[in-house]
Design a protein around this motif. Structure first.
Motif, PDB file in Angstrom:
ATOM      1  N   UNK A 121       0.825  -1.205   0.000  1.00  0.00           N
ATOM      2  CA  UNK A 121       0.000   0.000   0.000  1.00  0.00           C
ATOM      3  C   UNK A 121       0.863   1.261   0.000  1.00  0.00           C
ATOM      4  N   UNK A 122       2.181   1.081   0.097  1.00  0.00           N
ATOM      5  CA  UNK A 122       3.069   2.232  -0.015  1.00  0.00           C
ATOM      6  C   UNK A 122       3.737   2.642   1.276  1.00  0.00           C
ATOM      7  N   UNK A 123       3.711   1.787   2.289  1.00  0.00           N
ATOM      8  CA  UNK A 123       4.323   2.167   3.561  1.00  0.00           C
ATOM      9  C   UNK A 123       5.774   1.690   3.595  1.00  0.00           C
ATOM     10  N   UNK A 124       6.679   2.599   3.935  1.00  0.00           N
ATOM     11  CA  UNK A 124       8.081   2.220   4.095  1.00  0.00           C
ATOM     12  C   UNK A 124       8.271   1.710   5.521  1.00  0.00           C
ATOM     13  N   UNK A 125       8.263   0.383   5.633  1.00  0.00           N
ATOM     14  CA  UNK A 125       8.268  -0.229   6.961  1.00  0.00           C
ATOM     15  C   UNK A 125       9.505   0.106   7.767  1.00  0.00           C
ATOM     16  N   UNK A 126      10.619   0.255   7.061  1.00  0.00           N
ATOM     17  CA  UNK A 126      11.878   0.479   7.782  1.00  0.00           C
ATOM     18  C   UNK A 126      11.792   1.753   8.583  1.00  0.00           C
TER      19      UNK A 126
END
Lengths: 235, 649, 264
Positions: free
Chosen positions: B495-500
């Motif tokens: 969905x476009x989330x940068x998990x880092x």
């Protein structure tokens, strides 16, 4: 008449509140190949789960060779001579082919003999004996799973959707092996989505719908019933 | 040249012991998928048992050894597996971590209860017997240890590759259900792994005791060395694990031999395993995202802000009332409870909402306290700077392990806690070895708050403010994103989330809150030392948070109070000091599967009481309504769980 | 010109080649079906296109740009959205919040400070699950979870939608509704790539079809061309004509995803 290898008497089973089996009666004569046919959701796989001890029947009784096994665990049944090739690859993916075969050597059968039998039947497994089972093709994984049925010398073999996701040529090869296992006198219950494949090898066919056995009969008698059932249930 | 050979030999000896411990860890992890944080603690307890047999009861060495390694330790391991660990394999990593941390604390409690602190020593095997190779002298004990590691390596290899039991152990990881269909017994495989693993922990503990002493904590921290060694083999490969153990032992020995013995670098020698671990983690390849099923955690309901504000106000008024009633000494304790409560809140954010476990929250608090103590005239800005410092450190811990998942992240925080404890806090530029720093009370808006009573009220105000901030976050978009990322990282990334950066942000925010608490604590206590922020306190914090409920602000408040009172209780009843840890540790083991903890059970009780009250009221005074504000249970933090919700698909 | 191009893609898991030098293109504003027997490598292709799986070799191009090494979240910002065969709903959140999160994430950091734009309920109604808006996502039937997955993927201004077996778990009526919805989405200018086992659905709604078998592209063309292709008939429909194509099972399990065991 001899004692049937498997007999189900009015078996009911449920997942939570949803009843999936609603009174199944079925006799598998010793040495026979019985095909269990029917549309998706008819309860075929659930029936195998009950027989193999993975799901407890809520009512009714299951006899194996005349002995009630309704409350037996999967392990106990396995040691009593029941072998199930479960739906979708009955192998340990992170173990090598050789290690998978080692686990199949049940009591009394030496590991070396298991390997020999497996490799003679499926030379392809010998080529890949050091490979992890998870890296085999689908057909080779089913061969490995079938090898257990070959080597553990079961009294009753249950095959759940052996053909799933496999190319027709491989399915034919696998069912050739099933036929040779049957010729050796092993009783077999085959669950199949593809009726024609199963009808080619069975002695008796049982048609399931809605959690009950609809009809039991010889393969050629079943043909017309099958058409009705499948056209009603399948998309 | 002689010195180098000697250091090499000592390194091989230590490395052999590490390898033995690490292989036990790998065995239990790979067979049951439970990373046993209490692995070192098991080694510690069985080293004590060995001491008890061989020294206190005077049994012959060989008999004590046989009893411990072949009877007591395996049986203990099987019991642990059966009672505490089985059923955890499908649980989230955070749950199994909490359970084994509970085990660790409980085992330390058992050891202190059964064998209260005293000078004990365990002699080496065949003490005094040596072999000389040129100018290098080798003790028999060292030779035996190195030989033992070889035997363990060979034995495990044979077991796993040549026997059906060993193959079954590996198969039970893959698919326990299938193993059972094959007539195997997956529970036996798990039990066997724990029996052998525990026995290996005991062996490593016994072999190391003559060198490092019979201590509660040092042997418990053996798990870090074992973990560092095991990480080289990604917790799966035994040959690499042995190599890692040996490399670690050698590195540590050379560090002792060739690094300067004095000054601030002295602590460096003690943290070689930790540094080694960080190096291995940073060099590890990235783990892929897992595609799973719909999974949800049944969490406490979030309260409305008005009701939360009301409860907060009530809490502050209560503390004001207490400040008139209690002595400054008792108020100090209340204030401490409030600061501990704030540290708990940092865990609510990180663990309760985010699903990440941190074993280093008190180290972040220590950073905040240290920064605060260095200020000359602390005020709100200084407080903010102290929190910011801790927050930056939190981000720095998270960055190296950015690419890794839950388990590794949590264990990295444990290593970090030990690093801070031994290397930073005890150095002369910080609190100093066994030293303390003086800290001044803070001034707010130009007015210095000196009295302990009023300062404690300030602590309560801060607790309520931070709690409200945490709730605002939870109710808002960020909170929703945190929960979503906990449920499915894969879906979030597509969905476009940068998990880092979410993870770094979460650690930074959580560390900032902990740092704020540490700074407040320093101002409150006016003297702070390294012992206030040891790694063990962080473990107690996590357990308290879990016992009282890590998903709710109320749980944080209750946990803070109990964490503050724990040392008081232990000091007042020294005979039961160990028992308190046992209760806490095993309490967490029992409650670890329910992240909502006791707080949530209180809400359920409160609900029931208010319903009963309401029913009684309408029965006695038909036609009237219960006055507003009385028909509610305590819902400062959370509400009861909706019973009909079933997790999983 | 193609919008999305898969060029000579190879993915190997251990010894198994899941995708074997596959190349295909997806035109803008089209609905393309990606079909093939189980284990043909369809989901693996999706994983590579959306950035969850690194390919062994080969390229992915989007509007002519090489995005092979770009991480999943960056591709989402380019307009990629996907659903999952094995469902990835946020179980602890309500159905409505599942879609809200997608909007939140799409908005990025700035979105945190902007008032919410609430077309969430409209989206839920559009896919037909408005009745479930307040239920927890881990308590809804599979069919609803699948439509929720679709609603979520639509929420974040997606221009390229990859749907992994969107009809499985849906009943006949819902499947028909899904087909109509897919055509609407395409009419609005979105591009859809869909893995699907329901041949009736595929044949009736797709503009073009690409057929994978054992990781190899064996045919591509219009539904009519593909249906008539002898290779497809042989490999896909086989001789079990009455049942082929109705099964829904999992793909080959990639080895990297399985649990580690001891390597002695």
């Amino acid at each position: 008449m001899s004692v049937p290898i498997l007999e189900l008497v009015d078996v009911h089973a449920a997942y939570g509140r949803i009843e999936v089996l609603r009174g199944v009666d079925l006799r598998v004569p010793a040495g026979a190949v019985v095909a269990l046919l029917g549309p998706n959701g008819a309860g075929k796989s659930t029936l195998l789960k009950v027989v193999s001890g993975q799901l407890a029947a809520t009512a009714g009784d299951v006899h194996m060779a005349g002995v009630s096994v309704r409350n037996a665990s999967p392990g106990e049944l396995a040691r009593a001579g029941l072998a199930l090739v479960p739906e979708g690859r009955g192998v340990f993916p992170n173990l090598s082919v050789e290690d998978n075969l080692r686990l199949m050597s049940c009591a009394g059968v030496p590991a070396a003999q298991v390997r020999d039998t497996a490799y003679t039947t499926f030379p392809r497994l010998h080529e890949r004996r050091r490979q992890l089972a998870g890296t085999l093709s689908g057909g080779e994984q089913q061969m490995l799973a079938l090898a257990r049925a070959l080597t553990s010398d079961p009294a009753l073999l249950l095959l759940d959707e052996l053909s799933m996701g496999l190319a027709p040529a491989i399915v034919d090869e696998l069912y050739d092996t099933v036929r040779s296992i049957a010729a050796a006198g092993v009783s077999i219950v085959v669950v199949e989505q593809f009726a024609r494949t199963a009808l080619r090898i069975c002695d008796l066919a049982a048609v399931m719908t809605g959690g009950r056995i609809e009809t039991v009969g010889a393969p050629d008698e079943i043909g017309s019933t099958m058409a009705d059932v499948m056209l009603g249930g399948a998309a | 040249m002689g010195a180098f050979a000697s250091y090499t030999l000592i390194g091989l000896f230590t490395g052999a012991a590490y390898s033995i411990a690490a292989s036990g860890l790998v065995l239990t992890y790979s067979t049951t998928r439970i990373f046993n944080v209490a692995h070192g603690a098991l080694g510690m307890v069985f080293a004590f048992v060995y001491w008890d047999f061989s020294q206190r009861q005077g049994l012959p060495t060989w008999l004590s050894l046989v009893l411990v390694l072949l009877v007591v330790a395996p049986v203990g391991g099987v019991l642990l597996q059966r009672i505490f660990v089985s059923g955890l394999d499908d649980a989230p990593v955070s749950v199994s971590l909490v359970v084994t941390v509970g085990l660790l604390v409980g085992l330390i409690g058992v050891a202190t209860q059964v064998w209260p602190p005293a000078a004990r020593s365990v002699p080496e095997f065949f003490a005094g017997h040596v072999v000389s190779f040129g100018d290098v002298v080798v003790t028999w004990h060292q030779l035996i240890t190195i030989a033992a590691s070889g035997v363990v390596a060979g034995g495990l290899h044979l077991l796993l590759t040549r026997t059906r039991a060993g193959t079954a152990m590996r198969a039970s990881v893959d698919n326990p259900g299938l193993l059972e269909l094959y007539g195997g017994r997956p529970h036996l495989a798990g039990a066997l792994a724990w029996a052998i693993g525990t026995s290996l922990a005991a062996l490593a503990g016994i072999l190391l005791t003559p060198v490092i002493g019979l201590q509660y904590y040092d042997l418990t921290l053996l798990v870090i060395s074992a973990y560092a060694a095991a990480m080289l083999g990604r917790l799966t490969s035994l040959p690499l694990t042995f190599a890692g153990g040996m490399a670690l032992g050698l590195a540590q020995s050379y560090a002792v031999g060739y690094l300067p013995g004095g000054g601030d670098l002295a602590g460096l020698r003690a943290v070689v395993p930790t540094l080694f671990l960080f190096a291995v983690i940073v060099l590890m390849p990235q783990s892929p995202l897992r595609v799973g099923q719909v999974r949800g955690i049944v969490a406490a309901r979030v309260p409305r802000m008005r009701s939360a504000g009301g409860w907060g106000l009530g809490l502050v008024i209560l503390v004001i009332a207490l400040s008139f009633l209690l002595q400054p000494g008792s108020m100090l304790l209340v204030g401490t409870a409030a600061t501990y409560g704030i540290v708990m809140l940092s865990l609510v954010l990180l663990t309760g909402y985010g699903g990440h476990v941190s074993l280093a929250q008190f180290s972040f608090a220590g950073v905040g306290a240290l920064a605060y103590a260095k200020l000359d005239d602390p005020n709100l800005l200084g407080l903010f700077l102290a929190a910011l410092t801790a927050s930056l450190v939190g981000a720095l811990v998270a960055i190296p392990v950015l690419r890794l998942t839950g388990l590794y992240l949590a264990l990295a925080t444990l290593a970090f806690a030990e690093l801070m404890d031994k290397l930073v806090f005890q150095s002369s530029f910080a609190f100093g070895l066994n030293g303390t720093l003086a800290a001044s009370r803070m001034s707010v808006l130009g007015r210095r708050i000196e009295g302990t009573g009023s300062y404690t009220v300030l602590m309560a105000v801060f607790f309520v403010l931070v709690a409200l901030v945490v709730l605002v976050v939870r109710r808002g978009r960020l909170g929703r994103v945190l929960i979503a990322a906990r449920d499915s990282e894969t879906a979030c990334s597509t969905l476009g989330l940068d998990l880092r950066w979410l993870r770094v942000g979460m650690f930074a925010g959580s560390a900032g809150i902990a740092g704020l608490a540490g700074a407040l604590y320093a101002g409150l206590r006016q003297t702070v030392g390294a012992s206030d922020f040891g790694f063990f306190t962080s473990l107690l914090l996590l357990l308290m948070a879990v016992v009282w409920g890590v998903t709710s602000v109320t749980g944080a408040a209750l946990g803070g109070v109990f964490l503050a009172y724990l040392p008081v209780v232990q000091a007042d009843h020294q005979a039961l000091a160990g028992l308190a840890l046992v209760v806490l540790g095993f309490g967490a083991v029992a409650l670890g599967r329910d992240p909502n903890g006791l707080a949530n059970r209180l809400f359920v009780l409160g609900r029931w009481a208010s319903r009963t009250l309401e029913r009684e009221w309408t029965r006695r005074f038909p036609g009237t309504m219960l006055p507003p504000g009385q028909g509610h249970g305590p819902d400062m933090g959370a509400e009861e769980v909706t019973a009909d919700v079933v997790a999983g698909s | 010109m193609s919008l999305l191009a898969v060029e000579d893609l190879v993915v190997r898991f251990g010894g198994v080649t899941a995708v074997d030098h596959a190349s295909f293109e997806v035109g803008p504003g089209t609905l393309t079906g990606l079909i093939g027997p189980n284990g043909a490598g369809k989901t693996t292709c999706f994983d590579v296109i959306t950035g969850l799986q690194r390919p062994t070799s080969g390229r992915i191009r989007f509007r002519g740009r090489d995005i092979t090494r770009s991480p999943a979240h960056k591709r989402a910002h380019l307009g990629f959205g996907r659903t999952f065969q094995r469902l990835e709903a946020f179980g602890s959140l309500s159905v409505r919040d599942n879609v809200r999160v997608a909007l939140d994430i799409g908005d990025g950091v700035r979105g945190l400070f902007r008032p919410p734009v609430d077309d969430v309920d409209h989206l839920l109604a559009r896919v037909g699950i408005a009745d479930y808006a307040d239920r927890r996502a881990d308590s809804v039937p599979t069919g609803v979870a699948r439509l929720l997955d679709l609603a979520r993927a639509l929420a974040s201004r997606t221009s390229v939608l990859l749907l992994d077996e969107p009809s499985s778990g849906l009943d006949e009526r819902e499947t028909a509704g899904l087909g109509a919805l897919l055509r609407e989405l395409v009419a609005e200018g979105r591009t859809v790539l869909m893995v699907e086992h329901d041949m009736d659905l595929v044949m009736s709604v797709c503009d073009g079809i690409t057929v994978l078998d054992h990781g190899v592209v064996i045919a591509a063309g219009t539904p009519a061309e593909v249906r008539a292709d002898p290779l497809v008939q042989q490999a896909y429909l086989g001789h079990c004509d009455e049942g082929a194509g109705t099964e829904t099972t999992s793909e080959i399990e990639p080895v990297t995803e399985t649990i580690p065991t001891v390597r002695p």
